[in-house]
Motif scaffolding. Structure first.
Motif, PDB file in Angstrom:
ATOM      1  N   HIS A 157       0.818  -1.214   0.000  1.00  0.00           N
ATOM      2  CA  HIS A 157       0.000   0.000   0.000  1.00  0.00           C
ATOM      3  C   HIS A 157       0.853   1.265   0.000  1.00  0.00           C
ATOM      4  O   HIS A 157       0.344   2.360   0.252  1.00  0.00           O
ATOM      5  CB  HIS A 157      -1.030  -0.023   1.136  1.00  0.00           C
ATOM      6  N   GLY A 179       0.089   4.247  -4.986  1.00  0.00           N
ATOM      7  CA  GLY A 179      -1.133   5.054  -5.102  1.00  0.00           C
ATOM      8  C   GLY A 179      -1.468   5.100  -6.571  1.00  0.00           C
ATOM      9  O   GLY A 179      -0.765   5.732  -7.346  1.00  0.00           O
ATOM     10  N   GLN A 192      -4.681   1.440  -3.645  1.00  0.00           N
ATOM     11  CA  GLN A 192      -3.364   1.174  -3.066  1.00  0.00           C
ATOM     12  C   GLN A 192      -2.968  -0.304  -3.173  1.00  0.00           C
ATOM     13  O   GLN A 192      -1.837  -0.627  -3.442  1.00  0.00           O
ATOM     14  CB  GLN A 192      -3.332   1.616  -1.609  1.00  0.00           C
ATOM     15  N   THR A 231      -5.667  -1.787   5.573  1.00  0.00           N
ATOM     16  CA  THR A 231      -5.816  -1.000   4.334  1.00  0.00           C
ATOM     17  C   THR A 231      -6.630  -1.768   3.301  1.00  0.00           C
ATOM     18  O   THR A 231      -7.493  -1.201   2.623  1.00  0.00           O
ATOM     19  CB  THR A 231      -4.425  -0.667   3.742  1.00  0.00           C
ATOM     20  N   GLU A 262     -10.109  -0.388   1.812  1.00  0.00           N
ATOM     21  CA  GLU A 262     -10.234  -0.159   0.367  1.00  0.00           C
ATOM     22  C   GLU A 262     -11.435  -0.922  -0.201  1.00  0.00           C
ATOM     23  O   GLU A 262     -12.203  -0.385  -1.006  1.00  0.00           O
ATOM     24  CB  GLU A 262      -8.936  -0.621  -0.298  1.00  0.00           C
ATOM     25  N   LYS A 312       4.929   2.956   5.448  1.00  0.00           N
ATOM     26  CA  LYS A 312       3.853   1.951   5.465  1.00  0.00           C
ATOM     27  C   LYS A 312       4.345   0.592   5.972  1.00  0.00           C
ATOM     28  O   LYS A 312       3.595  -0.380   5.978  1.00  0.00           O
ATOM     29  CB  LYS A 312       3.268   1.781   4.056  1.00  0.00           C
ATOM     30  N   VAL A 318      -0.579   8.843  -1.787  1.00  0.00           N
ATOM     31  CA  VAL A 318      -0.536   8.092  -0.535  1.00  0.00           C
ATOM     32  C   VAL A 318      -0.140   8.979   0.640  1.00  0.00           C
ATOM     33  O   VAL A 318      -0.738   8.927   1.705  1.00  0.00           O
ATOM     34  CB  VAL A 318       0.470   6.912  -0.658  1.00  0.00           C
TER      35      VAL A 318
END
Ligand code: GDP
Ligand code: IMO
Ligand code: MG
Length: 407
Positions: free
Chosen positions: A37, A40, A53, A78, A82, A130, A298
């Motif tokens: 992720h 982007g 992502q 994430t 999403e 991340k 991101v």
């Protein structure tokens, strides 16, 4: 059946997702093969903008099977955020498949990413924070936790606990705050249960698809010069975005890759630290940032901007065996009096530029070759001639239909 791979030819954000969305129309599967992720990927359809992502960029088409291949590192919070966001916008994610061999990202990877960056001081890489590097490091240390591990919930909970305790020692030794082990175990037990129905042996499944003559599209994240081996080390990501990584990250052997599409902007951008020979530190750089909306999807960071660098592009062609290129964001140069393109470096490594007159015309509504001004065509011709690879698509705007088929 040929397999198509899409690879960034610069330092990321070249407009890969838009090209993948375009090509997805003629494929059956879109498969992410590396990264996580930190990517982007933006697709614009009419007035709708989707910033993806982890979910492959083909998801917007109901006929596409989106696959997260074994080379990807997956952050479960994430992923589900999403999925929920897309579902709330009527995009069906129920066809998504996640390789059982994917490594999972945990909160300790994110803590360590920040602590390692702090430790580097002025030499920081400028990661997306991340947890990507620490998750791949655990994979290489052979202590990683994989998506398939969630299929045995009791063993998974125990592994998460053991790992949390072990990583807490490193976090506190580096001056960070220890994670609440029980809270992480509870959170990931729940996330693991939610992941289980998506988990598959995607290597086997993709080969069955190849046997059926399905058309696979492999989606690169990041880019050639962020590649762990071929990029501007140490200012790189921790995976292999280059075309060879597509084989490793999906389990599809090299002989299947027939169409390898390199994506390059008509200029250059880079987020984070590291060398950038053609960087513009003046008002022209600011102009590219503003007109090109060069802020990270991101992290929201301002992207560094500069002129197109054909020395690097030629190197990217060699490393990836590009069979074609897509040249994106040509419209961003609409208002520049003069456009520079680096064709070589001098003996000291300084860029030498070809200078082209600008076309000073709005090309954002152009979607036929005839509609492009001659001066814009001259730029595309120059790139094609200098690099020796056919350009197939030229981007004239962010929207799905804003492009010209060059040949
Ligand atoms: P990716 O990471 O390579 O998929 O690229 P990003 O989505 O991070 O960044 C590319 C940005 O440029 C996105 O906001 C796209 O909507 C936009 N974009 C893509 N192609 C074009 C184009 O040809 N012209 C313009 N003006 N914008 C484009
Ligand atoms: P897409 O797929 C641009 C950069 C970070 C940093 C370096 C390492 O949208 O093109 P990481 O968090 O991966 O350890 O950071 O890589 N980076 C990207 N830059 N586009 C991306 O993805 C990127 N993913 C990572 O800014 O310099
Ligand atoms: Mg991007």
């Amino acid at each position: 059946m040929p397999v198509t791979v899409v690879v960034g030819a610069q330092w990321g954000d070249e407009g890969k997702a838009k090209v993948i969305d375009l090509l997805a129309a003629e494929h059956t599967h879109v498969v992410r093969y590396q990264g996580g992720h930190n990517a982007g990927h933006t697709v614009v359809v009419g007035s709708e903008r989707y910033a993806l992502q982890l979910i492959p960029s083909g998801v917007l088409y109901p006929h596409i099977i989106p696959v997260i291949g074994n080379g990807v590192v997956v952050d479960l919070p994430t992923l589900f955020k999403e999925i929920d966001t897309l579902q709330s916008r009527d995009i069906d994610c129920s066809r998504l498949l996640v390789s059982s061999q994917c490594h999972l990202i945990f909160p300790w990877h994110q803590s360590l990413d920040s602590l390692y960056e702090q430790g580097r001081g002025d030499d920081r890489i400028g990661t997306t924070l991340k947890g990507i590097g620490p998750a791949y490091a655990d994979k290489a240390r052979r202590i990683g936790v994989r998506a398939g591990d969630v299929l045995d919930p009791a063993a998974f909970a125990n592994t998460v606990k053991v790992q949390a305790v072990a990583h807490n020692s490193e976090i506190t030794a580096l001056g960070g705050d220890a994670l609440d082990v029980d809270a992480v175990v509870a959170q990931f037990s729940e996330l693991g249960a939610r992941l289980a129905p998506y988990v598959r042996d995607t290597v086997e499944m993709l080969h069955e698809s190849l046997d059926r003559d399905d058309a696979l599209l492999l989606e690169g994240a990041q880019a050639t010069f962020l590649d762990l081996d071929h990029g501007t080390y140490p200012f790189v990501t921790s995976s292999n975005p280059t075309a060879g990584g597509a084989c490793v990250g999906t389990g599809i052997g090299p002989r299947y890759l027939t169409r390898i599409v390199g994506i390059t902007k008509a200029y250059c951008t880079r987020v984070g630290s590291g060398p950038f020979p053609t960087e513009l530190l003046d008002e022209l750089g600011d102009k590219l940032v503003e007109i090109g909306h060069e802020y990270g999807t991101v992290t929201g960071r301002r992207r560094r901007c500069g002129w197109l660098d054909l020395v690097m592009l030629r190197k990217a062609v060699r490393i990836n065996s590009f069979t074609e290129l897509a040249l994106t964001k040509l419209d961003v140069l609409d208002t520049f009096d003069e456009i520079k393109v680096c064709t070589e470096y001098d003996a000291t490594g300084k860029p030498i530029y070809a200078v082209l007159p600008g076309w000073l015309t709005d090309i954002s509504a152009v979607n036929s070759l005839d509609g492009l001004p001659e001066r814009a065509k001259a730029l595309v011709d120059l790139v094609e001639k200098e690099v020796g690879v056919p350009i197939r698509i030229v981007g004239t705007g962010a929207e799905r239909h804003s492009y010209v088929v060059w040949q």
